[in-house]
Scaffold this motif. Structure first.
Motif, mmCIF file in Angstrom:
data_model
loop_
_atom_site.group_PDB
_atom_site.id
_atom_site.type_symbol
_atom_site.label_atom_id
_atom_site.label_comp_id
_atom_site.label_asym_id
_atom_site.label_seq_id
_atom_site.Cartn_x
_atom_site.Cartn_y
_atom_site.Cartn_z
ATOM 1 N N LYS A 56 0.865 -1.182 0.000
ATOM 2 C CA LYS A 56 0.000 0.000 0.000
ATOM 3 C C LYS A 56 0.899 1.228 0.000
ATOM 4 C CE LYS A 56 -3.906 -1.971 2.431
ATOM 5 N NZ LYS A 56 -3.706 -3.294 2.922
ATOM 6 N N VAL A 57 0.335 2.374 -0.370
ATOM 7 C CA VAL A 57 1.086 3.620 -0.354
ATOM 8 C C VAL A 57 1.648 3.834 1.053
ATOM 9 C CG1 VAL A 57 0.934 6.127 -0.625
ATOM 10 C CG2 VAL A 57 -0.259 4.627 -2.221
ATOM 11 N N LYS A 58 2.909 4.208 1.127
ATOM 12 C CA LYS A 58 3.663 4.474 2.351
ATOM 13 C C LYS A 58 4.145 3.218 3.064
ATOM 14 C CE LYS A 58 2.048 9.040 2.864
ATOM 15 N NZ LYS A 58 2.057 10.217 3.589
ATOM 16 N N ASP A 59 3.811 2.004 2.582
ATOM 17 C CA ASP A 59 4.397 0.780 3.117
ATOM 18 C C ASP A 59 5.744 0.577 2.446
ATOM 19 O OD1 ASP A 59 2.203 0.255 4.664
ATOM 20 O OD2 ASP A 59 1.413 -1.348 3.399
ATOM 21 N N SER A 60 6.628 -0.178 3.101
ATOM 22 C CA SER A 60 7.914 -0.499 2.483
ATOM 23 C C SER A 60 8.354 -1.895 2.897
ATOM 24 C CB SER A 60 8.979 0.532 2.862
ATOM 25 O OG SER A 60 9.258 0.483 4.239
ATOM 26 N N VAL A 61 9.253 -2.461 2.108
ATOM 27 C CA VAL A 61 9.800 -3.778 2.394
ATOM 28 C C VAL A 61 11.276 -3.781 1.996
ATOM 29 C CG1 VAL A 61 9.088 -4.747 0.156
ATOM 30 C CG2 VAL A 61 9.475 -6.272 2.074
ATOM 31 N N SER A 62 12.105 -4.375 2.848
ATOM 32 C CA SER A 62 13.527 -4.488 2.567
ATOM 33 C C SER A 62 13.739 -5.683 1.635
ATOM 34 C CB SER A 62 14.294 -4.695 3.877
ATOM 35 O OG SER A 62 15.676 -4.788 3.616
ATOM 36 N N VAL A 63 14.451 -5.451 0.538
ATOM 37 C CA VAL A 63 14.580 -6.499 -0.475
ATOM 38 C C VAL A 63 15.782 -6.238 -1.377
ATOM 39 C CG1 VAL A 63 13.073 -5.348 -2.157
ATOM 40 C CG2 VAL A 63 13.225 -7.825 -2.173
ATOM 41 N N LYS A 64 16.255 -7.293 -2.026
ATOM 42 C CA LYS A 64 17.261 -7.192 -3.091
ATOM 43 C C LYS A 64 16.597 -7.732 -4.340
ATOM 44 C CE LYS A 64 20.658 -8.911 0.119
ATOM 45 N NZ LYS A 64 21.602 -9.992 0.376
ATOM 46 N N PHE A 65 16.709 -7.006 -5.449
ATOM 47 C CA PHE A 65 16.167 -7.560 -6.680
ATOM 48 C C PHE A 65 17.003 -7.195 -7.887
ATOM 49 C CE2 PHE A 65 13.943 -3.517 -7.190
ATOM 50 C CZ PHE A 65 13.707 -3.393 -8.555
ATOM 51 N N LYS A 66 16.819 -8.017 -8.905
ATOM 52 C CA LYS A 66 17.580 -7.886 -10.135
ATOM 53 C C LYS A 66 16.684 -7.282 -11.204
ATOM 54 C CE LYS A 66 19.243 -11.779 -11.237
ATOM 55 N NZ LYS A 66 19.628 -13.092 -11.740
ATOM 56 N N GLY A 67 17.236 -6.343 -11.975
ATOM 57 C CA GLY A 67 16.454 -5.732 -13.039
ATOM 58 C C GLY A 67 17.334 -5.138 -14.118
ATOM 59 N N LYS A 68 16.688 -4.788 -15.212
ATOM 60 C CA LYS A 68 17.361 -4.166 -16.348
ATOM 61 C C LYS A 68 17.138 -2.658 -16.271
ATOM 62 C CE LYS A 68 17.096 -4.057 -21.378
ATOM 63 N NZ LYS A 68 16.374 -4.600 -22.521
ATOM 64 N N VAL A 69 18.216 -1.883 -16.449
ATOM 65 C CA VAL A 69 18.133 -0.424 -16.377
ATOM 66 C C VAL A 69 17.453 0.098 -17.639
ATOM 67 C CG1 VAL A 69 19.428 1.732 -16.221
ATOM 68 C CG2 VAL A 69 20.230 -0.291 -14.982
ATOM 69 N N LEU A 70 16.380 0.852 -17.460
ATOM 70 C CA LEU A 70 15.685 1.472 -18.581
ATOM 71 C C LEU A 70 16.217 2.863 -18.867
ATOM 72 C CD1 LEU A 70 11.998 0.479 -17.760
ATOM 73 C CD2 LEU A 70 13.493 -0.512 -19.501
ATOM 74 N N GLU A 71 16.454 3.628 -17.792
ATOM 75 C CA GLU A 71 16.829 5.028 -17.948
ATOM 76 C C GLU A 71 17.642 5.464 -16.735
ATOM 77 O OE1 GLU A 71 14.315 9.048 -19.131
ATOM 78 O OE2 GLU A 71 13.303 7.441 -18.062
ATOM 79 N N VAL A 72 18.560 6.403 -16.949
ATOM 80 C CA VAL A 72 19.376 6.967 -15.873
ATOM 81 C C VAL A 72 19.299 8.485 -15.978
ATOM 82 C CG1 VAL A 72 21.700 7.141 -14.896
ATOM 83 C CG2 VAL A 72 20.977 5.014 -15.961
ATOM 84 N N CYS A 73 19.279 9.154 -14.837
ATOM 85 C CA CYS A 73 19.304 10.621 -14.809
ATOM 86 C C CYS A 73 20.509 11.114 -15.594
ATOM 87 C CB CYS A 73 19.378 11.110 -13.373
ATOM 88 S SG CYS A 73 19.657 12.882 -13.220
ATOM 89 N N GLN A 74 20.243 11.935 -16.608
ATOM 90 C CA GLN A 74 21.321 12.441 -17.442
ATOM 91 C C GLN A 74 21.950 13.711 -16.873
ATOM 92 O OE1 GLN A 74 22.641 10.718 -20.302
ATOM 93 N NE2 GLN A 74 21.496 9.269 -19.025
ATOM 94 N N ALA A 75 21.377 14.243 -15.782
ATOM 95 C CA ALA A 75 21.978 15.413 -15.143
ATOM 96 C C ALA A 75 23.229 15.002 -14.356
ATOM 97 C CB ALA A 75 20.974 16.106 -14.237
ATOM 98 N N LYS A 76 23.089 13.957 -13.494
ATOM 99 C CA LYS A 76 24.254 13.510 -12.736
ATOM 100 C C LYS A 76 24.196 12.049 -12.290
ATOM 101 C CE LYS A 76 22.533 15.814 -8.582
ATOM 102 N NZ LYS A 76 22.844 16.742 -7.519
ATOM 103 N N GLY A 77 23.241 11.268 -12.780
ATOM 104 C CA GLY A 77 23.164 9.857 -12.406
ATOM 105 C C GLY A 77 22.542 9.635 -11.048
ATOM 106 N N CYS A 78 21.665 10.563 -10.617
ATOM 107 C CA CYS A 78 21.117 10.512 -9.267
ATOM 108 C C CYS A 78 19.873 9.630 -9.127
ATOM 109 C CB CYS A 78 20.844 11.918 -8.752
ATOM 110 S SG CYS A 78 19.751 12.878 -9.790
#
Length: 160
Positions: free
Chosen positions: A55-77
């Protein structure tokens, strides 16, 4: 004698510079932020299931694998990672403690941190679109808040 000392300084500097190894050995992985192991890494399918249960504002600690779609072109933030079914997760870095290279779109990463669901405001969406290199027309089409999958990474492994 003074000229000889100057010559020695130049020779020493020259030999030191030429003695440097200018090649970089690229490991199988590059690490950013806090280090972590790849034990219990979740797939994109399982991560999407976890996000859909949050739900909105819930969180869970996790490690996951994924493919990068896009990166901030200003500074990689920030970067976005692909999930299945056309979904994506917006990854930001804990306390802005590290940034990612800007040219890693299409590469696989493992992220470690907190996954959460948030309601992203129009202003934030426009800000991230601008940082991502979106056109003015694409930015102008953003008119309402949207439910997004977020991630605060304490560490990232970039797979080469």
């Amino acid at each position: 004698m003074k000229g000889f000392n100057i010559l020695l300084v130049f020779l020493f500097t020259g030999f030191t510079a030429f003695g440097q190894n200018n090649t970089v050995n690229i490991d199988a992985k590059s690490s950013f932020g806090a280090s972590f192991t790849e034990i219990d890494v979740v797939s994109m399918d399982k991560m999407l299931e976890k996000y859909e249960k949050l739900k909105v504002k819930d969180s869970v600690s996790v490690k996951f694998k994924g493919k990068v779609l896009e990166v901030c072109q200003a500074k990689g933030c920030w970067m976005t990672l692909q999930l299945n079914d056309g979904n994506e997760a917006m990854v930001r870095f804990k306390d802005y403690g590290f940034f990612m290279p800007k040219d890693i779109s299409g590469k696989e990463v493992v992220v470690n941190g907190l996954a959460f669901v948030e309601e992203m405001s129009v202003d934030d969406q426009k800000h991230f679109a601008k940082d991502g290199g979106a056109t003015q027309e694409e930015i102008a089409r953003i008119k309402e808040p949207k439910r997004t999958f977020g991630f605060e990474a304490s560490g990232v492994l970039l797979k080469n």
